[in-house]
Scaffold this motif. Structure first.
Motif, PDB file in Angstrom:
ATOM      1  N   GLN A  36      -2.814   3.721 -10.962  1.00 27.03           N
ATOM      2  CA  GLN A  36      -2.061   2.522  -9.771  1.00 27.03           C
ATOM      3  C   GLN A  36      -2.834   3.650  -8.224  1.00 27.03           C
ATOM      4  OE1 GLN A  36      -0.969   5.436 -11.889  1.00 27.03           O
ATOM      5  NE2 GLN A  36       0.758   6.890 -10.528  1.00 27.03           N
TER       6      GLN A  36
ATOM      7  N   LEU B  96      -1.584  -6.499  -6.460  1.00 32.52           N
ATOM      8  CA  LEU B  96      -1.099  -6.876  -5.198  1.00 32.52           C
ATOM      9  C   LEU B  96       0.258  -5.956  -5.496  1.00 32.52           C
ATOM     10  CD1 LEU B  96      -2.191  -8.770  -1.981  1.00 32.52           C
ATOM     11  CD2 LEU B  96      -2.381  -6.364  -1.965  1.00 32.52           C
ATOM     12  N   ALA B  97       0.648  -7.173  -6.324  1.00 29.32           N
ATOM     13  CA  ALA B  97       2.415  -6.897  -6.371  1.00 29.32           C
ATOM     14  C   ALA B  97       1.819  -5.314  -7.472  1.00 29.32           C
ATOM     15  CB  ALA B  97       2.533  -8.117  -7.911  1.00 29.32           C
TER      16      ALA B  97
ATOM     17  N   ARG C  15       0.240  -2.772  -7.588  1.00 27.39           N
ATOM     18  CA  ARG C  15       0.122  -1.642  -6.897  1.00 27.39           C
ATOM     19  C   ARG C  15       0.921  -1.613  -5.406  1.00 27.39           C
ATOM     20  NH1 ARG C  15      -4.448  -0.419  -9.343  1.00 27.39           N
ATOM     21  NH2 ARG C  15      -4.933   1.144  -7.557  1.00 27.39           N
ATOM     22  N   ALA C  16       1.731  -2.643  -5.331  1.00 29.30           N
ATOM     23  CA  ALA C  16       2.738  -2.451  -3.701  1.00 29.30           C
ATOM     24  C   ALA C  16       3.637  -0.639  -3.906  1.00 29.30           C
ATOM     25  CB  ALA C  16       2.933  -3.754  -4.047  1.00 29.30           C
TER      26      ALA C  16
ATOM     27  N   LEU D 262      -7.883  -0.674  -4.068  1.00 31.73           N
ATOM     28  CA  LEU D 262      -7.334  -1.560  -4.771  1.00 31.73           C
ATOM     29  C   LEU D 262      -8.633  -2.588  -5.240  1.00 31.73           C
ATOM     30  CD1 LEU D 262      -5.161  -4.269  -4.832  1.00 31.73           C
ATOM     31  CD2 LEU D 262      -5.447  -4.252  -2.073  1.00 31.73           C
TER      32      LEU D 262
ATOM     33  N   TRP E 149      -4.363   4.780   3.476  1.00 29.34           N
ATOM     34  CA  TRP E 149      -3.989   3.313   3.171  1.00 29.34           C
ATOM     35  C   TRP E 149      -5.421   2.807   2.981  1.00 29.34           C
ATOM     36  CZ3 TRP E 149       0.203   0.016   3.410  1.00 29.34           C
ATOM     37  CH2 TRP E 149       1.220   0.819   3.363  1.00 29.34           C
TER      38      TRP E 149
ATOM     39  N   GLN F 109       5.939  -0.667 -14.105  1.00 20.16           N
ATOM     40  CA  GLN F 109       6.625  -0.784 -12.262  1.00 20.16           C
ATOM     41  C   GLN F 109       7.660   0.481 -13.373  1.00 20.16           C
ATOM     42  OE1 GLN F 109       5.560  -2.511  -9.254  1.00 20.16           O
ATOM     43  NE2 GLN F 109       3.630  -2.703 -10.965  1.00 20.16           N
TER      44      GLN F 109
ATOM     45  N   PHE G 172       1.100   2.087  -2.214  1.00 18.13           N
ATOM     46  CA  PHE G 172       0.762   1.786  -1.167  1.00 18.13           C
ATOM     47  C   PHE G 172       1.338   2.778   0.292  1.00 18.13           C
ATOM     48  CE2 PHE G 172      -0.858  -2.650  -2.266  1.00 18.13           C
ATOM     49  CZ  PHE G 172      -1.644  -2.775  -2.828  1.00 18.13           C
TER      50      PHE G 172
END
Length: 471
Positions: free
Chosen positions: A127, A19-20, A22-23, A87, A80, A341, A26
């Motif tokens: 990603q 989650l972190a 690929r945040a 994910l 989404w 990132q 989104f």
């Protein structure tokens, strides 16, 4: 009870890292040009479009069927949803990496190897929902079945390979290795050439079944030639990309994956006993994946995504080694995480933000009249709902030099045919590397003669022109 608790903690850690990592991606509808097109085709299929006939591309129909599921939810919910499916696939693959690393005797580094997979995806264009992000989960599940042994598990594994082939054909090299491994194991067990040969034919049939089913569908509907050319022949007609571009791409790819491959190699040094068969399997799998990447220039970053799975499994031995290497392993992962990132932030700034895309879509508007995206975001077709005038939706197919003579029609003829139908809106980005000057000139001339500039909008590092028919 302790093992179950440990598995739960491992799952939560892997999920949080994913989650972190690929945040920032989104909900972004312009995450990657490939994913924009896959989503467009998935959406078009709900309106009766048939891939290769009404919308042209070389990817297998299974990939478009996969994207059709989230596309059914409409925009933006479908964006989404496909990213949530990606994910889930990433988390599952990472968990399986940890499991197979443990089976190979690398239990101490299993969780770190799973995290490494998640982090390296960001460095290689994974990603979002690139095809390998999805089929990696099928291939690692197939690998787990093979390592458990047994004829029926082997058959199930090759059936999974068959499904993966309908997501992207480049998986064939890994599939060939899986099949050969199963045949060697069967011969050692049965000692019969005839029986092993019969088993091999069955495995081949299972692996080819989804592709044969797709071919049969197109043949039944009289579109066999369209299926054959798009899926298997056109790729051989495509021109070699600019050698400088290919070399630069290859150098970048090697730079990114070499630390992981080096860790994998270091893990294989030494080691005997019960874990050796699993390690040997992973090693050969990595070689097969590398071959699959090496044979397909121009070596875009996401081409290397398949080799991350066996490389990360093997690298677990290095990442989990003692003698003070634990801190070094964490440092490596932190550097990769930071680099990922930074890269994602740069890509977002370079390709355009969701806000910039929304403004561009508003400039195009919802109609009336058809849209022609000569160069730019194919997601504009989905968001504006405007009709198309050609089955060649990917701008590169009509605009890039490497596609001359490789798409089934003459580029210039098709561009002139589209413009002769007077699209109400034309979207055009500035000239780009690899673009065929003749194609750009045809569109530019038509814009000067029959169109006016309605708007110019920034999309990342470029200004996109929106032209309206001056009639």
């Amino acid at each position: 009870m302790y093992a179950r608790s440990g598995s739960r903690r491992q799952f939560l850690l892997i999920l949080l890292v994913a989650l972190a990592a690929r945040a920032i991606t989104f909900g972004n509808p312009v995450l990657h040009v490939d994913e924009e097109f896959y989503y467009f085709v998935g959406n078009a299929m709900w309106h009766g479009a048939l891939p290769f006939v009404d919308v042209w591309d070389r990817k297998p129909v299974g990939l478009f069927l996969l994207y059709a599921v989230p596309a059914a939810l409409g925009y933006p919910a479908g964006i989404w949803t496909y990213q949530a499916l990606a994910l889930a696939s990433v988390v599952f693959t990472a968990l399986m990496i940890a499991r197979l690393a443990t089976r190979a005797g690398f239990a101490r580094g299993a969780t770190l190897a799973a995290i490494a997979y998640i982090l390296w995806l960001d460095l290689l264009g994974g990603q979002g929902g690139q095809a390998p992000v999805f089929y990696n989960s099928l291939m690692i599940l197939a690998a787990a079945l093979i390592l458990r042994g047994g004829r029926w598990r082997g058959a199930a594994a090759m059936a999974l390979v068959g499904v993966a082939l309908q997501i992207k054909y480049s998986v064939v090299f890994e599939g060939i290795f899986f099949g050969l491994w199963l045949l060697a194991a069967d011969y050692r067990r049965a000692g019969s050439v005839v029986r092993t040969a019969a088993y091999g034919l069955g495995l081949i049939a299972l692996a080819l079944l989804p592709t044969l089913a797709a071919a049969a569908y197109y043949a039944f509907h009289g579109e066999w030639q369209a299926f054959l050319y798009a899926n298997f022949l056109s790729i051989f007609a495509r021109k070699t990309s600019d050698h400088r571009e290919s070399l630069v791409n290859a150098a970048q790819l090697i730079l990114i994956v070499s630390p992981l491959v080096a860790m994998a190699w270091a893990s294989f040094r030494g080691g005997r006993g019960e874990h050796q068969p699993a390690r040997r399997f992973v090693g050969f799998w990595l070689v097969a994946a590398i071959i699959g990447v090496a044979l397909f220039p121009p070596w875009f970053d996401h081409y290397a995504l398949p080799l991350l799975v066996p490389a990360c499994i093997a690298a677990a031995g290095f990442l989990g080694a003692g003698h003070g290497r634990g801190k070094a392993s964490l440092a490596i992962l932190l550097v990769v995480a930071l680099g990922g990132q930074i890269l994602l932030t740069a890509l977002r700034a370079g390709r355009g933000t969701p806000a910039q895309f929304a403004a561009l879509a508003a400039s195009v508007g919802r109609g009336p009249g058809c849209l022609y995206v000569y160069s730019g975001n194919t997601m504009l077709y989905v968001v504006t709902g405007r009709c198309t005038l050609s089955r060649y939706i990917v701008p590169a197919h009509l605009g890039r030099t490497r596609e001359v003579g490789a798409i089934g029609v003459d580029q210039e003829t098709e561009i002139r045919r589209i413009l002769a139908r007077h699209p109400a809106v034309v979207v055009m980005r500035p000239p780009y590397t690899g673009e065929r000057p003749q194609s750009h000139a045809i569109v530019e001339q038509a814009m000067k003669a029959d169109y006016v500039v309605a708007d110019r909008r920034p999309m990342g590092s470029e200004m996109i022109s929106v032209y309206r028919l001056n009639r």
